[in-house]
Design an enzyme around this catalytic site. Structure first.
Site, PDB file in Angstrom:
ATOM      1  N   GLN A 241      38.313  45.859  73.901  1.00 17.81           N
ATOM      2  CA  GLN A 241      37.284  46.250  74.887  1.00 17.81           C
ATOM      3  C   GLN A 241      36.438  45.069  75.110  1.00 17.81           C
ATOM      4  OE1 GLN A 241      35.397  49.709  73.702  1.00 17.81           O
ATOM      5  NE2 GLN A 241      34.795  49.200  71.905  1.00 17.81           N
ATOM      6  N   HIS A 271      22.193  62.033  72.522  1.00 15.21           N
ATOM      7  CA  HIS A 271      22.472  61.953  70.974  1.00 15.21           C
ATOM      8  C   HIS A 271      21.646  63.077  70.181  1.00 15.21           C
ATOM      9  CE1 HIS A 271      23.753  57.812  71.779  1.00 15.21           C
ATOM     10  NE2 HIS A 271      24.783  58.179  70.984  1.00 15.21           N
ATOM     11  N   ASP A 295      28.298  52.884  67.713  1.00 13.75           N
ATOM     12  CA  ASP A 295      26.988  52.349  67.865  1.00 13.75           C
ATOM     13  C   ASP A 295      26.079  52.881  66.787  1.00 13.75           C
ATOM     14  OD1 ASP A 295      26.598  55.028  68.626  1.00 13.75           O
ATOM     15  OD2 ASP A 295      26.772  54.575  70.906  1.00 13.75           O
ATOM     16  N   ASP A 315      35.685  54.597  63.322  1.00 10.12           N
ATOM     17  CA  ASP A 315      35.678  53.850  64.771  1.00 10.12           C
ATOM     18  C   ASP A 315      36.713  52.872  65.092  1.00 10.12           C
ATOM     19  OD1 ASP A 315      33.689  53.595  67.403  1.00 10.12           O
ATOM     20  OD2 ASP A 315      34.722  51.858  67.122  1.00 10.12           O
ATOM     21  N   ASP A 349      42.530  54.127  63.622  1.00 16.49           N
ATOM     22  CA  ASP A 349      42.661  54.859  64.695  1.00 16.49           C
ATOM     23  C   ASP A 349      42.497  56.393  64.221  1.00 16.49           C
ATOM     24  OD1 ASP A 349      44.284  56.987  66.122  1.00 16.49           O
ATOM     25  OD2 ASP A 349      44.857  55.463  67.359  1.00 16.49           O
ATOM     26  N   ALA A 350      41.428  57.080  64.928  1.00 21.04           N
ATOM     27  CA  ALA A 350      41.203  58.327  64.341  1.00 21.04           C
ATOM     28  C   ALA A 350      42.041  59.561  64.262  1.00 21.04           C
ATOM     29  CB  ALA A 350      39.783  58.833  65.453  1.00 21.04           C
ATOM     30  N   ASP A 367      32.632  61.738  68.850  1.00 21.06           N
ATOM     31  CA  ASP A 367      31.904  61.015  69.981  1.00 21.06           C
ATOM     32  C   ASP A 367      32.880  59.965  70.577  1.00 21.06           C
ATOM     33  OD1 ASP A 367      29.902  60.091  71.708  1.00 21.06           O
ATOM     34  OD2 ASP A 367      28.674  59.104  70.274  1.00 21.06           O
TER      35      ASP A 367
END
Length: 506
Positions: A241, A271, A295, A315, A349-350, A367
Site C-alpha cells: 500500500q 478505538h 497502527d 498485520d 497474512d491473518a 480491525d
C-alpha cells in the site's frame, strides 16, 4: 552473413522480452493507480485488464495494414510505447483532481498503450518471417513474450513499487522501452532508413523521461498535495500500500491507498468503541489477539487494562508496523504501544496465521481495512470466522469493525449475519466518528454465560465510551436492511455490496 543475421534475430527476440515485460508493467501500473485513486475495488483491475487486452487485439488487427519500412515502424512504435506508457502515471496523478472525466482519460491511456503494444509482436513476426522458419519463429517469439510477462508480474509487487513507487516504475520502464529503440538504431543502422532522425527522436524521448524521473518525487508531492489538500509530512510505498501522513493545524491524518484510516482529532472515538466494550465484557483478558490494527492504536487501548498479560498483533504490512514503532509523531498517538514488552508483532497474512495458530485467546479484536476487494473480503467470510472460533478460549469475546451502517448498511449487516452463523451470541453496535460518520461494529460471544450488558472491568480516563453498551446498539430505520446474504469464501457477496454502496458516494 549467418552470424550477422543471428545477432539480428536475437536482438529482436530480446526486444520481444522487453516489450512483454514493459507492457505488463504498464498494465499493472494502470490497475494499481485505478484502485489507488478511484477506490481499491476488484472492478478497477478487472476493467483495466479487459480494456488492455482488448486494445492489444485492436493493435494486432491493425498491424496488417503496416507493410512498408517495418523495422523503422517498429522502432518508432517502441519510442511511442515508452513515452505513453512511461508518462501515463504522471498524467493520471496530475489530472486526477482537475479532470472532469478522469476515468475516460485513464481508459484512453490504457487503450493507446495496449494498441501500441499489440502492434509490436505482429510487426516483429513480419520482420522475421522470411528469415526464420515459421515454427521456430512462433515458438521463440511467444516463449520470450511469456517469460517477460512472468518477470514483470514478480518484480512489480516485490521490488518495483516498494523501491520506485508507481510513478517511478512506469517512467523507469518507459526508459527501458526507449533504450531498446536506441540500441536498435545503433546496432541495426544499416537496415534502417533515416536512422539519424530516428536516433534524435529516441534520444530526445529518453531525455524527457529521464528528466521527469529525476523530478518524480517533486511531481508526486505536488499531485498528492492537490489530492489531500493538506500538508504532507510523510509518504512511503510498501509492498502492499501507499502510506501518506498529512498535517493541518492540530490534525494529523493517515491515508492508505488514498483512503482515510484515522484523524488524530477523533480516532479515540473509533478505538474506544472498538476495544472497550469487548474488554469490559470478557471474563478474562490475559491473552489478547489483534488482527490488523498495524497502527497500534487498538493496542494502546488494550494496554490500559493492567490484567492483560500478553497481546499478539498480526498485520500483513511490515512497513506499516515499523512506521508506527519508530516514527516520533506516530509514537505519540499510540503511546509507544507496539514497543511494549507485552506486545508481539507478526507480519503475516491473518487468514493463514489463524489457521496455523495453536494458542487460545480470551479476547480477539479484528480491525481490518474495509472489504473493498476479494483479498480483504476473505477476512470477513464464514470460513475465516470459523477459523477464528477455533483459537478462542471458552467464553472468549470477539469484536470486528464492520464499516458504516449508515453509508453501507448491506455490507454492515452482511458481516453481522455471517458472524451469526458461527458464534452463539452476536450483537451489533455503532458510534459516531466525525471524520467518518456513523461507524459500526459486531461483537460475538464464544459461549452463553456472558451477556452484552455485563461489565466485568473498567478503566478510568476514557474520553468517549462510558460502558453503557445498550446506548450504542440502537439502529434507526435508515441503518437497517431487510435481507442480506452470508459472505461465503466462494461468493464474496460482501465485496459486491461494499462496491455498490460506497461507489454511490465516491
Amino acid at each position: 552473413m549467418g552470424k550477422r543475421f543471428l545477432k539480428f534475430e536475437y536482438l529482436l527476440l530480446f526486444a520481444v522480452f522487453t516489450i512483454a515485460t514493459c507492457g505488463l508493467v504498464y498494465e499493472l501500473v494502470a490497475g494499481t493507480l485505478a484502485s489507488y485513486l478511484l477506490g481499491d475495488s476488484v472492478k478497477q483491475f478487472s476493467f483495466i485488464i479487459g480494456v488492455y487486452l482488448f486494445s492489444m487485439g485492436v493493435g494486432s488487427y491493425f498491424s496488417k495494414f503496416l507493410t512498408k519500412n517495418l523495422l523503422n515502424t517498429f522502432v518508432e512504435i517502441e519510442i511511442l510505447v515508452g513515452l505513453v506508457g512511461g508518462l501515463s502515471s504522471v498524467l493520471l496523478f496530475l489530472l486526477f483532481e482537475s479532470a472532469i472525466s478522469f476515468q475516460l482519460i485513464l481508459y484512453l491511456l490504457v487503450f493507446i498503450t495496449g494498441c501500441l503494444v499489440g502492434l509490436e509482436i505482429p510487426l516483429l513476426m513480419n520482420i522475421l518471417k522470411d528469415k526464420v522458419e515459421f515454427r521456430d519463429l512462433v515458438s521463440n517469439v511467444f516463449t520470450f513474450d511469456y517469460i517477460g510477462a512472468l518477470l514483470a508480474s514478480i518484480l512489480f509487487p516485490l521490488l518495483l513499487v516498494p523501491k520506485l513507487g508507481v510513478m517511478g516504475t512506469s517512467l523507469f520502464f518507459g526508459m527501458i522501452n526507449i533504450s531498446i529503440a536506441i540500441a536498435l538504431c545503433f546496432l541495426l543502422k544499416s537496415s534502417l532508413k533515416k536512422v539519424y532522425l530516428l536516433k534524435i527522436k529516441a534520444i530526445f524521448s529518453f531525455l524527457i523521461l529521464l528528466v521527469v524521473f529525476l523530478f518524480s518525487d517533486t511531481i508526486l508531492s505536488y499531485s498528492e498535495g492537490k489530492l489531500y489538500g493538506e500538508n504532507i509530512i510523510y509518504t512511503h510505498s510498501t509492498q502492499y500500500q501507499r502510506i501518506v501522513l498529512t498535517h493541518n493545524k492540530n490534525d494529523y491524518r493517515l491515508y492508505l491507498n488514498n483512503n482515510l484510516q484515522f484523524s488524530s482529532t477523533d480516532e479515540y472515538r473509533y478505538h474506544e468503541a472498538l476495544v472497550h466494550p469487548v474488554m469490559s465484557m470478557a471474563k478474562k483478558v490475559d491473552n489478547v489477539l489483534v488482527l490488523g490494527g498495524g497502527d497500534g492504536l487498538a493496542v494502546r487501548e488494550i494496554l490500559k487494562y493492567k490484567d492483560v498479560k500478553k497481546i499478539t498483533l498480526v498485520d500483513l504490512d511490515e512497513g506499516m508496523t515499523t512506521l508506527f514503532k519508530t516514527n516520533t509523531i506516530l509514537l505519540g498517538f499510540n503511546k509507544n504501544a507496539l514497543n511494549n514488552p507485552k506486545v508481539t508483532v507478526y507480519n503475516k497474512d491473518a487468514y493463514i496465521w489463524a489457521k496455523n495458530c495453536r494458542e487460545k485467546f480470551d479476547v480477539v479484536v479484528i480491525d481490518f481495512p474495509d472489504p473493498s476487494n476479494y483479498s480483504l473480503g476473505k477476512l470477513y467470510s464464514l470460513n475465516f470466522y470459523t477459523t477464528v472460533k477455533k483459537i478462542l478460549a471458552p467464553d472468549a469475546v470477539v469484536v470486528v469493525q464492520t464499516t458504516s451502517p449508515y453509508f453501507a448498511p448491506k455490507s454492515f449487516w452482511c458481516i453481522n449475519k455471517t458472524m451469526e452463523q458461527v458464534f452463539p451470541q452476536v450483537d451489533a453496535y455503532h458510534a459516531y466518528v466525525p471524520s467518518f460518520g456513523e461507524w459500526g461494529y459486531s461483537i460475538a460471544m464464544n459461549g452463553f454465560s456472558t451477556n452484552f450488558n455485563q461489565v466485568n472491568r473498567t478503566v478510568n480516563g476514557l474520553r468517549f465510551y462510558n460502558y453503557q453498551f445498550e446506548k450504542f446498539n440502537y439502529f434507526s430505520e435508515d441503518m437497517s436492511v431487510k435481507e442480506v446474504e452470508i459472505n461465503r469464501l466462494d461468493n464474496q457477496i460482501l465485496v459486491r455490496y461494499f462496491d455498490e454502496e460506497w461507489g454511490k458516494i465516491q
